[in-house]
Design a protein around this motif. Structure first.
Motif, mmCIF file in Angstrom:
data_model
loop_
_atom_site.group_PDB
_atom_site.id
_atom_site.type_symbol
_atom_site.label_atom_id
_atom_site.label_comp_id
_atom_site.label_asym_id
_atom_site.label_seq_id
_atom_site.Cartn_x
_atom_site.Cartn_y
_atom_site.Cartn_z
ATOM 1 N N GLU A 25 0.813 -1.312 -0.050
ATOM 2 C CA GLU A 25 -0.048 0.156 -0.002
ATOM 3 C C GLU A 25 0.732 1.542 -0.049
ATOM 4 O OE1 GLU A 25 0.541 -1.472 4.102
ATOM 5 O OE2 GLU A 25 -0.048 -2.385 2.247
ATOM 6 N N HIS A 26 1.937 1.189 0.122
ATOM 7 C CA HIS A 26 3.122 2.280 0.036
ATOM 8 C C HIS A 26 3.928 2.468 -1.202
ATOM 9 C CE1 HIS A 26 1.872 3.502 3.919
ATOM 10 N NE2 HIS A 26 2.013 2.397 4.637
ATOM 11 N N ARG A 27 3.934 1.366 -2.085
ATOM 12 C CA ARG A 27 4.639 1.316 -3.394
ATOM 13 C C ARG A 27 3.891 2.243 -4.299
ATOM 14 N NH1 ARG A 27 3.753 -4.583 -3.700
ATOM 15 N NH2 ARG A 27 5.048 -5.534 -2.136
ATOM 16 N N TRP A 28 4.813 3.231 -4.870
ATOM 17 C CA TRP A 28 4.039 3.974 -6.178
ATOM 18 C C TRP A 28 4.846 3.764 -7.268
ATOM 19 C CZ3 TRP A 28 -0.342 7.219 -5.813
ATOM 20 C CH2 TRP A 28 -0.717 7.356 -4.596
ATOM 21 N N ILE A 29 4.150 3.772 -8.410
ATOM 22 C CA ILE A 29 4.830 3.629 -9.751
ATOM 23 C C ILE A 29 4.296 4.684 -10.709
ATOM 24 C CG2 ILE A 29 5.278 1.161 -9.702
ATOM 25 C CD1 ILE A 29 3.052 0.957 -11.787
ATOM 26 N N VAL A 30 5.270 5.507 -11.449
ATOM 27 C CA VAL A 30 5.134 6.489 -12.291
ATOM 28 C C VAL A 30 4.671 5.848 -13.792
ATOM 29 C CG1 VAL A 30 5.899 8.658 -13.487
ATOM 30 C CG2 VAL A 30 6.606 7.974 -11.262
ATOM 31 N N LEU A 31 3.338 6.089 -14.180
ATOM 32 C CA LEU A 31 2.954 5.468 -15.579
ATOM 33 C C LEU A 31 3.430 6.449 -16.460
ATOM 34 C CD1 LEU A 31 -0.535 5.190 -14.310
ATOM 35 C CD2 LEU A 31 1.179 3.196 -14.385
ATOM 36 N N SER A 32 3.273 5.935 -17.786
ATOM 37 C CA SER A 32 3.877 6.641 -18.842
ATOM 38 C C SER A 32 3.396 7.710 -19.067
ATOM 39 C CB SER A 32 3.765 5.654 -20.209
ATOM 40 O OG SER A 32 2.473 5.280 -20.292
ATOM 41 N N ASP A 33 2.134 8.068 -18.601
ATOM 42 C CA ASP A 33 1.603 9.609 -18.839
ATOM 43 C C ASP A 33 1.982 10.359 -17.855
ATOM 44 O OD1 ASP A 33 -0.080 8.675 -16.817
ATOM 45 O OD2 ASP A 33 -1.916 8.817 -17.778
ATOM 46 N N GLY A 34 2.881 10.114 -17.031
ATOM 47 C CA GLY A 34 3.201 10.863 -15.694
ATOM 48 C C GLY A 34 2.408 11.057 -14.513
#
Length: 103
Positions: A25-34
Motif C-alpha cells: 500500500e506504500h509502493r508508487w509507480i509512475v505511469l507513462s503518462d506521468g
C-alpha cells in the motif's frame, strides 16, 4: 505528482527502492503518462522499482505503523535492551580466590 484518482502525492525525489522491500500500500509507480498509482502487485517482480511518499522518508514526520507486528517487535526489543542495560554486569576481572598453589 498527479495520481490516477486526480489527487496529488508528494513522492520522495531520487529514490527508487526495490518494490518487494516496500509494503504494497506504500509502493508508487509512475505511469507513462506521468501520473502515479499505488503498485499493489503481490509479490512484485524482484527487479521492479517503485517510489515512496515523502512523508515516509521525512524526518519531521512520525513514521506510520507499517506492520503492526513489527512495531510490537520493536517495542519489545527496546524493553529487552533496557532490561539488559539495567542488569548487573560481571566484573571485568574476577578477583583472585586466594587458593594456595598446588605445587
Amino acid at each position: 505528482m498527479a495520481t490516477l484518482e486526480q489527487d496529488w502525492v508528494l513522492l520522495e525525489p531520487d529514490m527508487m527502492p526495490l518494490a518487494h522491500t516496500v509494503p504494497a500500500e506504500h509502493r508508487w509507480i509512475v505511469l507513462s503518462d506521468g501520473r502515479a498509482t499505488v503498485y499493489g502487485v503481490c509479490p512484485p517482480d524482484p527487479s521492479q522499482r517503485c517510489r515512496i511518499e515523502h512523508r515516509l522518508a521525512c524526518s519531521a514526520q512520525p513514521l506510520p505503523d507499517l506492520w503492526p507486528w513489527l512495531t510490537t517487535l520493536r517495542g519489545e526489543n527496546g524493553r529487552r535492551a533496557e532490561r539488559r542495560a539495567a542488569a548487573p554486569q560481571p566484573p571485568e576481572e574476577w578477583p583472585d580466590a586466594g587458593y594456595p598453589d598446588a605445587g
